[in-house]
Design an enzyme around this catalytic site. Sequence first.
Site, PDB file in Angstrom:
ATOM      1  N   HIS A 274     -10.986  20.885  39.760  1.00 35.16           N
ATOM      2  CA  HIS A 274     -10.095  19.724  39.676  1.00 35.16           C
ATOM      3  C   HIS A 274     -10.733  18.444  40.248  1.00 35.16           C
ATOM      4  CE1 HIS A 274      -7.337  22.705  38.451  1.00 35.16           C
ATOM      5  NE2 HIS A 274      -6.792  22.995  39.605  1.00 35.16           N
TER       6      HIS A 274
ATOM      7  N   ALA B 102       1.843  37.480  28.525  1.00 36.39           N
ATOM      8  CA  ALA B 102       3.135  36.811  28.382  1.00 36.39           C
ATOM      9  C   ALA B 102       4.112  37.125  29.499  1.00 36.39           C
ATOM     10  CB  ALA B 102       3.762  37.175  27.045  1.00 36.39           C
TER      11      ALA B 102
HETATM   12  C1  BG6 Z   1      -4.150  25.359  40.738  1.00 34.35           C
HETATM   13  C2  BG6 Z   1      -4.579  26.050  41.994  1.00 34.35           C
HETATM   14  O1  BG6 Z   1      -5.225  25.250  39.860  1.00 34.35           O
HETATM   15  O2  BG6 Z   1      -3.675  24.075  41.060  1.00 34.35           O
HETATM   16  C3  BG6 Z   1      -3.451  26.110  42.998  1.00 34.35           C
HETATM   17  O3  BG6 Z   1      -5.005  27.377  41.675  1.00 34.35           O
HETATM   18  C4  BG6 Z   1      -2.854  24.743  43.224  1.00 34.35           C
HETATM   19  O4  BG6 Z   1      -3.909  26.635  44.226  1.00 34.35           O
HETATM   20  C5  BG6 Z   1      -2.547  24.065  41.895  1.00 34.35           C
HETATM   21  O5  BG6 Z   1      -1.677  24.901  43.974  1.00 34.35           O
HETATM   22  C6  BG6 Z   1      -2.126  22.624  42.104  1.00 34.35           C
HETATM   23  O6  BG6 Z   1      -1.709  22.078  40.888  1.00 34.35           O
HETATM   24  P1  BG6 Z   1      -0.667  20.877  40.867  1.00 34.35           P
HETATM   25  O7  BG6 Z   1      -0.595  20.491  39.437  1.00 34.35           O
HETATM   26  O8  BG6 Z   1       0.608  21.419  41.424  1.00 34.35           O
HETATM   27  O9  BG6 Z   1      -1.255  19.823  41.748  1.00 34.35           O
END
Ligand code: BG6
Length: 484
Positions: free
Chosen positions: A243, A13
């Site tokens: 991602h 947290a």
């Molecule tokens: C995270 C990565 O999962 O996603 C980061 O660890 C990255 O390195 C981030 O900056 C990007 O997320 P968003 O939602 O800002 O595109």
Amino acid sequence: SETGCLSIIVLGASGDLAKKKTFPALYHLFRQGFLHSNEVHIFGYARTRISDDELRDRIRGYLGKDAEVVSKFLQLIKYVSGSYDTEAGFQLLDKEISQHEVSKKSSEGSSRRLFYLALPPSVYPTVCRMIRKCCMNKSDLGGWTRIVIEKPFGKDLESAENLSAHIGELFEEAQLYRIDHYLGKELVQNLLVLRFANRFFLPLWNRDNISNVQIVFREDFGTEGRGGYFDEYGIIRDIIQNHLLQILCLVAMEKPVSLKPEYIRDEKVKVLQSVLPIRDEDVVLGQYEGYRDDPTVPDQSNTPTFATVVLRIHNERWEGVPFILKAGKALNSRKAEIRVQFKDVPGDIFKCQKQGRNEFVIRLQPSEAMYMKLTVKQPGLEMSTVQSELDLSYMQRYQGVPIPEAYERLILDTIRGDQQHFVRRDELKAAWEIFTPLLHRIDNGEMKPKEYQPGSRGPVEADELLAKAGYVQTHGYIWIPPTL
Ligand code: BG6
């Protein structure tokens, strides 16, 4: 049961993720009426010895502007301190949760416990063991216990499988929610609808018409402040293996039997299993100049902060269509998009005018939009052509409609028990299978990143690879996000 007493326990947290993402997401759910004060209680758990109020003060600034709602929300939070590897702390936590469950008896008495692990993965196994041992929902009350975890889920196939096996001994797959926050983004969630609810796309979405697909993530800042974490993982583990690969699945998968989460995840797994091994000539790695100046990054680091990887899907729909995944830190812009480029028009009678290829672009962020790049007649007396677009820009078309944060939506899914937007164990395994050989070669220094200037497009070799993969850039055209 999806009603009754709900306890949300944020472990870690006092950390960054909790402060910046988890608590704000909970706050927004509360503000919009998805969490009711008469049945919800939020617990923060961490090692630091602080009071409830100290925790509240730490997160207050990340919530919202409405002081009254903020303070109501903060009142729901109770802090418990304890270690991650001894029973005492978790027993105390269980006692606190149970007390709250008893006090909220009016709401049917059921016991729903959502554990959000905003923690480094190294402690997942112990923490899961402690929860299993000390903090499960009281079954006589009904309800459930669910665990939310964040990447990195391991560092390669073997470590990921180990982690999955450990956690799998303690919890059923149906209790586990592996978050990939890209799956919570509005335009990623739209992919399924776009692809399968529109006659437009059905006949075109294949190797006969599509030349190549790019899935791109760019950030215009480096790894400042988290170089230590980043250096152990690198851009492929940080962005591409999770991602971008998740997006690839949604772009490439076949139509699921229905919208049932298991059917959707079955189709995603099939795509991953059809990806061919990555060839060296399909990879360009980069590291921005200055990356190693970060004191938390080793001087000799071989970690890529940029990568372009071309994947090939060996199936009937996609044979021969390169899927170009590209991600980089410290580049010249910040955006994430999917770019589907169609083949040239056969027997083109406008060829002398150098028309661009049709492209369907899904802009995930910023300025959420979908646009179709097409050739039209230049308005006016001449019969000449020009590149234009059909543009569905959210800011314009959905004026005033707030787009929820990815975490907000995903946490709501965990409360509702919907696993559609979470990564299943076999999916994770298949994802690691694709990238592990490449990652090992990089880790062993057998492949080296090219240096690039911060604020540039990345290494020139990446653009060359793009061209080799068949991507044709349209010159003299740029999409301009609308402003209001
Ligand atoms: C995270 C990565 O999962 O996603 C980061 O660890 C990255 O390195 C981030 O900056 C990007 O997320 P968003 O939602 O800002 O595109």
